[in-house]
Enzyme design. Sequence first.
Site, PDB file in Angstrom:
ATOM      1  N   CYS A 195      -5.804   2.425  -8.321  1.00 24.70           N
ATOM      2  CA  CYS A 195      -7.219   2.435  -8.679  1.00 24.70           C
ATOM      3  C   CYS A 195      -7.764   3.839  -8.478  1.00 24.70           C
ATOM      4  O   CYS A 195      -7.793   4.330  -7.349  1.00 24.70           O
ATOM      5  CB  CYS A 195      -7.997   1.444  -7.807  1.00 24.70           C
ATOM      6  N   TYR A 213      -5.475  13.213   1.312  1.00 23.07           N
ATOM      7  CA  TYR A 213      -5.287  13.099  -0.137  1.00 23.07           C
ATOM      8  C   TYR A 213      -4.041  13.856  -0.575  1.00 23.07           C
ATOM      9  O   TYR A 213      -3.863  15.031  -0.235  1.00 23.07           O
ATOM     10  CB  TYR A 213      -6.515  13.634  -0.878  1.00 23.07           C
ATOM     11  N   ASN A 228      -5.168   2.503  -3.665  1.00 20.05           N
ATOM     12  CA  ASN A 228      -6.438   3.139  -4.026  1.00 20.05           C
ATOM     13  C   ASN A 228      -6.216   4.647  -4.094  1.00 20.05           C
ATOM     14  O   ASN A 228      -5.664   5.227  -3.148  1.00 20.05           O
ATOM     15  CB  ASN A 228      -7.514   2.854  -2.967  1.00 20.05           C
ATOM     16  N   CYS A 230     -15.585  -1.318  -9.571  1.00 21.36           N
ATOM     17  CA  CYS A 230     -14.496  -1.951 -10.312  1.00 21.36           C
ATOM     18  C   CYS A 230     -13.969  -3.164  -9.551  1.00 21.36           C
ATOM     19  O   CYS A 230     -14.357  -3.419  -8.414  1.00 21.36           O
ATOM     20  CB  CYS A 230     -13.368  -0.935 -10.527  1.00 21.36           C
ATOM     21  N   ASP A 235       0.863  -1.168   0.000  1.00 23.75           N
ATOM     22  CA  ASP A 235       0.000   0.000   0.000  1.00 23.75           C
ATOM     23  C   ASP A 235       0.912   1.234   0.000  1.00 23.75           C
ATOM     24  O   ASP A 235       2.088   1.140   0.373  1.00 23.75           O
ATOM     25  CB  ASP A 235      -0.866  -0.037   1.265  1.00 23.75           C
ATOM     26  N   ARG A 236       0.392   2.385  -0.420  1.00 21.37           N
ATOM     27  CA  ARG A 236       1.246   3.583  -0.478  1.00 21.37           C
ATOM     28  C   ARG A 236       1.121   4.457   0.770  1.00 21.37           C
ATOM     29  O   ARG A 236       2.001   4.471   1.609  1.00 21.37           O
ATOM     30  CB  ARG A 236       0.892   4.409  -1.738  1.00 21.37           C
ATOM     31  N   ASP A 237      -0.001   5.168   0.880  1.00 20.77           N
ATOM     32  CA  ASP A 237      -0.162   6.167   1.940  1.00 20.77           C
ATOM     33  C   ASP A 237      -0.284   5.496   3.309  1.00 20.77           C
ATOM     34  O   ASP A 237      -1.141   4.638   3.523  1.00 20.77           O
ATOM     35  CB  ASP A 237      -1.399   7.030   1.662  1.00 20.77           C
ATOM     36  N   CYS A 248     -10.635  -3.364  -9.137  1.00 22.29           N
ATOM     37  CA  CYS A 248      -9.276  -3.000  -8.716  1.00 22.29           C
ATOM     38  C   CYS A 248      -9.239  -2.226  -7.397  1.00 22.29           C
ATOM     39  O   CYS A 248      -8.168  -2.077  -6.805  1.00 22.29           O
ATOM     40  CB  CYS A 248      -8.562  -2.201  -9.808  1.00 22.29           C
ATOM     41  N   ARG A 249     -10.376  -1.740  -6.905  1.00 25.65           N
ATOM     42  CA  ARG A 249     -10.372  -0.987  -5.647  1.00 25.65           C
ATOM     43  C   ARG A 249     -10.277  -1.962  -4.469  1.00 25.65           C
ATOM     44  O   ARG A 249     -11.164  -2.792  -4.272  1.00 25.65           O
ATOM     45  CB  ARG A 249     -11.637  -0.128  -5.539  1.00 25.65           C
ATOM     46  N   LYS A 250      -9.191  -1.877  -3.723  1.00 27.75           N
ATOM     47  CA  LYS A 250      -9.046  -2.766  -2.565  1.00 27.75           C
ATOM     48  C   LYS A 250     -10.245  -2.563  -1.618  1.00 27.75           C
ATOM     49  O   LYS A 250     -10.658  -1.437  -1.426  1.00 27.75           O
ATOM     50  CB  LYS A 250      -7.733  -2.456  -1.813  1.00 27.75           C
TER      51      LYS A 250
END
Length: 198
Positions: free
Chosen positions: A92, A22, A54, A107, A11-13, A109-111
């Site tokens: 995503c 954001y 995401n 979708c 995960d990123r953030d 692709c959204r975790k």
Amino acid sequence: MTPMQKAVFLDRDGTVTQEVGYVNHVERLKLLPGAAAAIANLNRAGILAILATNQAGVARGYFPEELVVEVHKRLENLLAAEGAHLDAIYYCPHHPSVGPPPYRQNCQCRKPEPGMLLMAAKKFNLDLNQCFMIGDKITDSLTGQRVGAKGIMVLTGYGRGEYNYQRSEWKEEPDFIAPDLGGAVDWILKQCSKRKGA
């Protein structure tokens, strides 16, 4: 036949970078302490490091999709400056109920939907049962577990709050809980060396 590979999905953030809400400007993206060193350890071990994030701020209209690409270029540059690299980046931009089409959609692709992991598995010939997913939310570890990977929660970002105040609501426990990305990668490398010795 080429042997299947293993990967760590990140995960990123709140996991690799500071959780600031954001990221609506490239300069807001900052690495968490030790994150680059942890990713470099994966690089040295020959384990793919793949970002899966995401980014519904696109659907919400907080920033254009082009900004996500710019932010990820900055991320790659920050990691490269510390001797680390990502093997792939998936994101995503969708949200199921907010924003205009095509960004408003249910979708895959959204975790916690596993679409980003499945795309990577196809591209890189991954054995998902040998892979790991690290994130600061229970949805991250669930995403990994849904495809047979091990799910790891870190207590950076939203992790500590989710662990302290929402744990009673979890449907599945993570396979491991680490203080940060470095601790998660250390655990992964130990698991991989155990499997080699088995």
